[in-house]
Design an enzyme around this catalytic site. Structure first.
Site, short mmCIF file in Angstrom:
data_model
loop_
_atom_site.label_atom_id
_atom_site.label_comp_id
_atom_site.label_asym_id
_atom_site.label_seq_id
_atom_site.Cartn_x
_atom_site.Cartn_y
_atom_site.Cartn_z
N VAL A 191 37.37 -19.53 37.56
CA VAL A 191 36.37 -19.99 38.52
C VAL A 191 35.92 -21.42 38.23
O VAL A 191 35.90 -22.28 39.12
CB VAL A 191 35.15 -19.03 38.53
N LEU A 237 35.96 -16.63 45.46
CA LEU A 237 37.38 -17.00 45.53
C LEU A 237 38.27 -15.89 44.98
O LEU A 237 37.84 -15.07 44.18
CB LEU A 237 37.63 -18.32 44.77
N GLU A 245 41.84 -15.14 42.96
CA GLU A 245 42.91 -15.74 42.18
C GLU A 245 44.19 -15.72 43.00
O GLU A 245 44.43 -14.77 43.74
CB GLU A 245 43.11 -14.97 40.86
N LYS A 291 27.32 -10.20 45.82
CA LYS A 291 28.62 -10.35 45.15
C LYS A 291 29.15 -8.99 44.66
O LYS A 291 30.30 -8.63 44.89
CB LYS A 291 28.48 -11.32 43.98
N ASN A 324 32.61 -6.88 46.15
CA ASN A 324 33.74 -6.40 45.36
C ASN A 324 33.81 -4.87 45.34
O ASN A 324 34.89 -4.29 45.36
CB ASN A 324 33.65 -6.94 43.93
N CYS A 347 37.95 -8.71 37.89
CA CYS A 347 36.69 -8.57 38.65
C CYS A 347 36.41 -7.14 39.11
O CYS A 347 35.39 -6.57 38.72
CB CYS A 347 36.70 -9.50 39.85
N LYS A 402 35.47 -4.35 36.42
CA LYS A 402 34.22 -4.59 35.69
C LYS A 402 33.02 -4.63 36.64
O LYS A 402 31.94 -4.18 36.28
CB LYS A 402 34.32 -5.87 34.85
N LYS A 420 48.13 -8.96 40.17
CA LYS A 420 48.57 -9.17 41.55
C LYS A 420 49.45 -10.40 41.58
O LYS A 420 49.58 -11.09 40.55
CB LYS A 420 47.38 -9.31 42.49
#
Ligand SMILES: NC(=O)c1ccc[n+]([C@@H]2O[C@H](COP(=O)([O-])OP(=O)(O)OC[C@H]3O[C@@H](n4cnc5c(N)ncnc54)[C@H](O)[C@@H]3O)[C@@H](O)[C@H]2O)c1
Length: 440
Positions: free
Chosen positions: A11, A156, A158, A210, A214, A266, A269, A326
């Site tokens: 990030v 964002l 990855e 946030k 997710n 992300c 967690k 990914k």
């Protein structure tokens, strides 16, 4: 504008590079001396498409620099962006030690008004803790300096991080201080030229947004994985079901792919941390408990398929295409591949793995571990293999030479954790095909 970005990981480095590219003067700080040395030697420590060129041109223009000098980093930026890691602690809650250390550093060295914006994914209430840490340091110095604490979560992805930062869907600013909001609006103005994408809200709402984003995405994946497993059991095809439900605009096509379970730095967690915060608030999130349980189980599905087909795996070799969690990243944190590899090795198999970006890291990670070798091409992975498993959706795996795969494998079978292929095509080459939730 002068900006300091604290933490130069996935990030922080992207944020720093993109802000510099818009003309800002950016100081990137990290405590990892090796990482800073590599950056200063012209190396990019992570694989992220498009990043290298932006870093190079902004360093050359003198708008982007990398350092471990904390005092200089605090002196530099009117805006101090915290982008350090928030890994899971032992109890699943987010480990805040790096965020709070960054806050203390700011309090220790600041000499004028600052906006402290947290980009890291942090539990609700963190802004208050950041404020307290800075205040405590200021009190130690008997300073009465003022500052604003803002939540500015990062969305964002990855692999598409540059595009996401340059053309964000939204820019969430959680702040009460109008001067801080005005400064961040100015900072983000170049990234939202065709329409306003800034959403200003309360700090706690921003922090929760946030985690909720997710967790919602993770929920879609676990839901589709369970439907896929059901489809397989009852003779339906998850790809047909996906198209059937995605066409409903209330559902939409995004993030409806069944697979071998979600990984990455992300989702796992953040799903854990939100559950932990919710339990502490006396409002347990039962949906997320199920999402997590489903995902843990899903990561074993491919291994089970392989054992069911090949029987005793002792002495057998499985070629593995993909290790990263990914495509388009070298990030292997919590990757489904790691669970599959562990399952296969525990069953006595050897694994020959290849990944276009994570291979280098994976070689270090697996080292001399018996049973796992990381090789340098997809073809090399097939050498001497009994069967092939695919677990990362890299473009180069999408249209392989099926005839060559058939010729290389002792048992002509592909286990596909990403549903990359048309079952009829694969079978047309005389290969057996084991995707997730598909009719074959
Ligand atoms: N990776 C993603 O796709 C993504 C997307 C959105 C949000 N986030 C969130 O952003 C945060 C950072 O994630 P990441 O993937 O970039 O992490 P990362 O592990 O790649 O990078 C974190 C960096 O912070 C550095 N650091 C730690 N303590 C420091 C300190 N006190 N001062 C300066 N540097 C310090 C570390 O050395 C490391 O280089 C996390 O909270 C994550 O949840 C990540």
């Amino acid at each position: 504008m002068k900006v300091t970005v604290i933490g130069t990981g996935y990030v922080g480095l992207v944020t720093g590079a993109c802000l510099a590219d818009a003309g800002n003067s950016v100081f990137c700080l990290d405590v990892d001396e090796k990482k800073i040395a590599r950056l200063n030697a012209g190396e990019i420590p992570i694989f992220e498409p498009g990043l290298e060129a932006i870093v190079r041109r902004n360093e050359a223009a003198g708008r982007l620099r990398f350092s471990t000098d904390v005092a200089a980093s605090v002196a530099h930026g009117d805006v101090q962006m915290i982008a350090v890691g928030t890994p899971p602690g032992e109890d699943g809650s987010a480990d805040m030690q790096y965020v709070l250390a960054a806050a203390r550093n700011i309090g220790r060295h600041m000499a004028g008004w600052k906006v402290v914006a947290t980009k890291s994914t942090v539990p609700v209430g963190t802004a208050d803790k950041v404020r307290k840490q800075i205040e405590a340091e200021l009190a130690r110095r008997k300073s009465k300096l003022e500052f604003a604490v803002v939540s500015n979560p990062e969305f964002l992805k990855e692999g598409a991080a540059i595009e996401d930062f340059m053309r964000p869907d939204r820019i969430v600013i959680g702040a009460e201080d109008p001067k801080a909001v005005a400064l961040l609006r100015q900072l983000y103005a170049p990234f939202q030229r065709n329409h306003e994408r800034v959403m200003v809200m309360g700090v706690r709402s921003a922090e929760l947004t946030k985690y909720a984003a997710n967790s919602m995405l993770a929920t879609r994946i676990s839901f589709m994985n369970e439907i896929a497993n059901l489809a397989e059991a009852i003779g339906a095809d998850i790809e047909d079901v996906r198209r059937g439900i995605g066409s409903d605009p209330r559902i939409g096509y995004h993030f409806l792919y069944a697979g071998a379970g979600f990984g990455g730095s992300c989702f796992p967690k953040d799903v854990k941390a939100l559950q932990r915060s919710a339990a502490e608030a006396g409002r347990p999130l039962r949906v997320l408990e199920a999402v997590e349980r489903t995902n843990e189980a899903q990561k074993h599905v491919l291994g089970t398929k392989i054992r069911n087909r090949l029987g005793n795996l002792q002495g057998k070799t499985i070629a593995l295409w993909g290790i990263a969690f990914k495509a388009n990243t070298d990030d292997m944190r919590e990757a489904a591949s790691l669970v599959l590899i562990a399952d296969l090795v525990a069953a006595g198999a050897r694994v020959r793995a290849y990944d276009p970006a994570a291979g280098h890291q994976a070689k270090k990670m697996f080292g001399e571990q018996t049973g796992v070798s990381v090789v340098d091409s997809a073809d090399a992975a097939l050498e001497g293999a009994d069967a092939l498993a695919v677990i990362t959706e890299w473009q180069e795996f999408r249209s392989p030479d099926f005839a060559a795969i058939k010729a290389a494998l002792k048992t002509p079978a592909i286990f596909d954790g990403r549903n990359l292929y048309d079952p009829a095509v694969v079978k047309g080459y005389g290969l057996e095909y084991f995707p997730i939730g598909r009719k074959t």
